[in-house]
Design a protein around this motif. Structure first.
Motif, short mmCIF file in Angstrom:
data_model
loop_
_atom_site.label_atom_id
_atom_site.label_comp_id
_atom_site.label_asym_id
_atom_site.label_seq_id
_atom_site.Cartn_x
_atom_site.Cartn_y
_atom_site.Cartn_z
N LYS A 1 -9.26 3.99 -14.76
CA LYS A 1 -8.59 2.64 -14.36
C LYS A 1 -8.63 2.04 -15.82
CE LYS A 1 -8.16 3.65 -9.94
NZ LYS A 1 -6.39 3.98 -9.60
N HIS B 1 -4.77 -4.46 -7.18
CA HIS B 1 -5.57 -3.09 -7.13
C HIS B 1 -6.75 -3.34 -6.29
CE1 HIS B 1 -8.39 -0.40 -9.59
NE2 HIS B 1 -7.99 0.09 -8.72
N THR B 2 -6.72 -2.50 -5.33
CA THR B 2 -7.90 -2.36 -4.43
C THR B 2 -8.95 -1.15 -4.49
OG1 THR B 2 -6.38 -1.18 -2.77
CG2 THR B 2 -6.89 -3.69 -2.61
N PRO B 3 -10.01 -1.51 -5.33
CA PRO B 3 -11.05 -0.22 -5.87
C PRO B 3 -11.79 0.08 -4.75
CG PRO B 3 -11.33 -2.13 -7.18
CD PRO B 3 -10.38 -2.50 -6.23
N SER B 4 -11.46 0.80 -3.52
CA SER B 4 -12.21 0.52 -2.29
C SER B 4 -13.18 1.61 -2.27
CB SER B 4 -11.40 0.62 -1.10
OG SER B 4 -10.20 -0.25 -1.35
N TYR C 1 -10.61 9.69 -4.36
CA TYR C 1 -9.72 10.72 -5.01
C TYR C 1 -10.24 12.23 -4.82
CZ TYR C 1 -6.40 7.50 -6.74
OH TYR C 1 -5.43 6.50 -6.72
N THR D 1 -1.50 8.01 -9.56
CA THR D 1 -2.60 7.19 -9.60
C THR D 1 -3.96 8.11 -9.59
OG1 THR D 1 -2.71 6.75 -7.28
CG2 THR D 1 -2.00 4.98 -8.65
N ASP D 2 -4.94 7.89 -10.19
CA ASP D 2 -6.27 8.82 -10.15
C ASP D 2 -7.27 7.92 -10.28
OD1 ASP D 2 -6.58 8.43 -13.13
OD2 ASP D 2 -5.42 10.19 -13.59
N LEU E 1 -10.54 9.89 0.74
CA LEU E 1 -9.12 9.38 1.26
C LEU E 1 -8.70 10.26 2.33
CD1 LEU E 1 -7.49 8.05 -1.97
CD2 LEU E 1 -8.82 6.60 -0.16
N GLY F 1 1.17 -1.36 -0.01
CA GLY F 1 0.03 0.20 0.12
C GLY F 1 0.87 1.20 -0.10
N ALA F 2 0.56 2.23 -0.96
CA ALA F 2 1.39 3.44 -0.99
C ALA F 2 3.00 3.21 -1.05
CB ALA F 2 1.12 4.07 -0.09
N TRP G 1 -3.50 10.50 3.13
CA TRP G 1 -3.70 9.50 2.27
C TRP G 1 -3.12 9.92 0.93
CZ3 TRP G 1 -7.56 4.78 2.87
CH2 TRP G 1 -7.19 3.85 2.09
N TYR H 1 -0.92 1.75 4.98
CA TYR H 1 -2.10 1.43 4.19
C TYR H 1 -1.86 -0.06 3.91
CZ TYR H 1 -2.54 6.40 4.39
OH TYR H 1 -2.67 7.91 4.81
N TYR H 2 -3.17 -0.85 3.87
CA TYR H 2 -3.14 -2.30 3.64
C TYR H 2 -1.89 -2.78 4.28
CZ TYR H 2 -6.84 -0.74 0.41
OH TYR H 2 -8.06 -0.14 -0.07
N ARG I 1 0.11 -0.23 -14.57
CA ARG I 1 -1.25 0.31 -14.86
C ARG I 1 -1.45 0.67 -16.22
NH1 ARG I 1 0.71 1.63 -9.92
NH2 ARG I 1 -0.70 1.52 -8.04
#
Ligand code: IYR
Ligand code: IYR
Lengths: 220, 220
Positions: free
Chosen positions: B114, B170-173, B93, B110-111, B97, A61-62, B101, A143-144, B36
């Protein structure tokens, strides 16, 4: 800090090479077992260090890389660690785990006696850094952490198996004593204890069945 | 069930072979990057299936193997999955977060967009079985689920890299939408979404530094 992009152009493997490497790793990994009876024979140390280096290539994470690997060989520390672990395990097996949990463990044949903690030539205690501790005592969120350290340990176990070394993923719970005994800072929490070596000549393992690919795979 | 011991006598590798295999895997893994930007080029499917089979050799709490790998290729499902993920990510975003974060993520570049969710030839969505659901609706506890599934994913990522395939963890939370979209039962919870393929020709990655072995290793 901002984003500094650099090109990533790894060479592609020919299909037949990709397939051969995947098949060969699969075969090797399907021969892996968790080992609880170790030989005291030495193993090549550089292979153990390389396996830890492999673990440390894990994504996180990050990109915080929230892990510490404590490689314990000191016999005195190993002895104290075993004593503390067995003390916890005696309470666990003596009833703390409860009936359902003890039932679930029965096929493994485990009990509170943990010779692997002193017998295997190496012991890797994996810690997760729950948060960052700056030099000035400041704290930063991670994170994570569970996911990242779990993935790193998966890479570690793969590398050990590829190098022909046996291991056990052991969690002598509660694991608080590990940080105390090994002098880890307050931001670190033990994730697992991993003895590494060769199986004893008379090593036995439980006759377990792995799920087939069909049982774990869903295609959509 | 009781304990049925069987002998475990894997052949030992000669030291030089153990060292060569560990060193070679280390070199290969140090070349891994989270990707990515994927090419749409096909990859050999059997290598992806073998990597999932490797993941499923992971050790797990009480040998419960609490994982399901959903391999998604259906373009329509992929499109809906991407839309749902990007909707969550726009909220994330956009402020969910928090500043700390977002600061930690800035170096990754990242943004909320995806493309890898639709562009990579394969998408593996990893689910953890938080508990067992018996056919008659009964429920049984699972132990060390996060640790077990994390380790399995570490093995998966290692196998993909060994086969020359790129991936992203990837964790699209929050990841709730994944179980709904993919029709998973109520005992399963998404752990990560892993696109797999070759990097795009113009793939870039952040210029990150990995910790050295010295920085993650403590010897006692
Ligand atoms: N889930 C978001 C944000 C993100 C991204 C990378 C990362 O290491 C972490 I922690 C979070 C996303 O996937 O963009
Ligand atoms: N920590 C104990 C009990 C144990 C053992 C195996 C296992 O898969 C699980 I979950 C728990 C011990 O190590 O014996």
């Amino acid at each position: 800090m901002t984003f500094h992009p650099v090109p990533y152009r790894p060479a592609r493997l020919p299909d037949d090479e990709a397939l051969a490497r995947a098949a060969s790793l699969r075969q090797r990994m399907e021969a892996r077992r968790s080992v609880r009876m170790f030989s005291a024979d030495p193993v090549p140390e550089r292979a153990v260090l390389d396996a830890i280096a492999v673990a440390s290539t894990a994504p996180s994470g990050a990109h915080q890389q929230p892990w510490t690997f404590v490689l314990v060989t000191d016999p005195d520390v190993r002895r104290r660690l075993r004593e503390a672990a067995e003390e916890e395990e005696r309470i666990s097996y003596g009833g703390r785990l409860g009936e359902a949990w003890l039932d679930a463990l029965r096929p493994l044949g485990t009990d509170a006696v943990k010779p692997h903690l002193t017998d295997a030539p190496y012991l890797i205690v994996v810690f997760q850094q729950r948060f960052a501790l700056d030099e000035d005592g400041g704290v930063r969120k991670h994170y994570y952490v569970d996911e990242s350290v779990g993935i790193a340990v998966g890479m570690l176990l793969t590398a050990l198996q590829v190098a022909g070394l046996a291991a056990l993923t052991h969690t002598p719970s509660p694991m608080r004593f590990l940080g105390e005994l090994l002098g880890r800072p307050r931001n670190e929490k033990a994730f697992a204890v991993i003895p590494v070596g060769y199986p004893a000549d008379d090593c036995v393992v439980p006759d377990l069945r792995r799920k087939s690919l069909d049982e774990v795979l869903v295609r959509i």
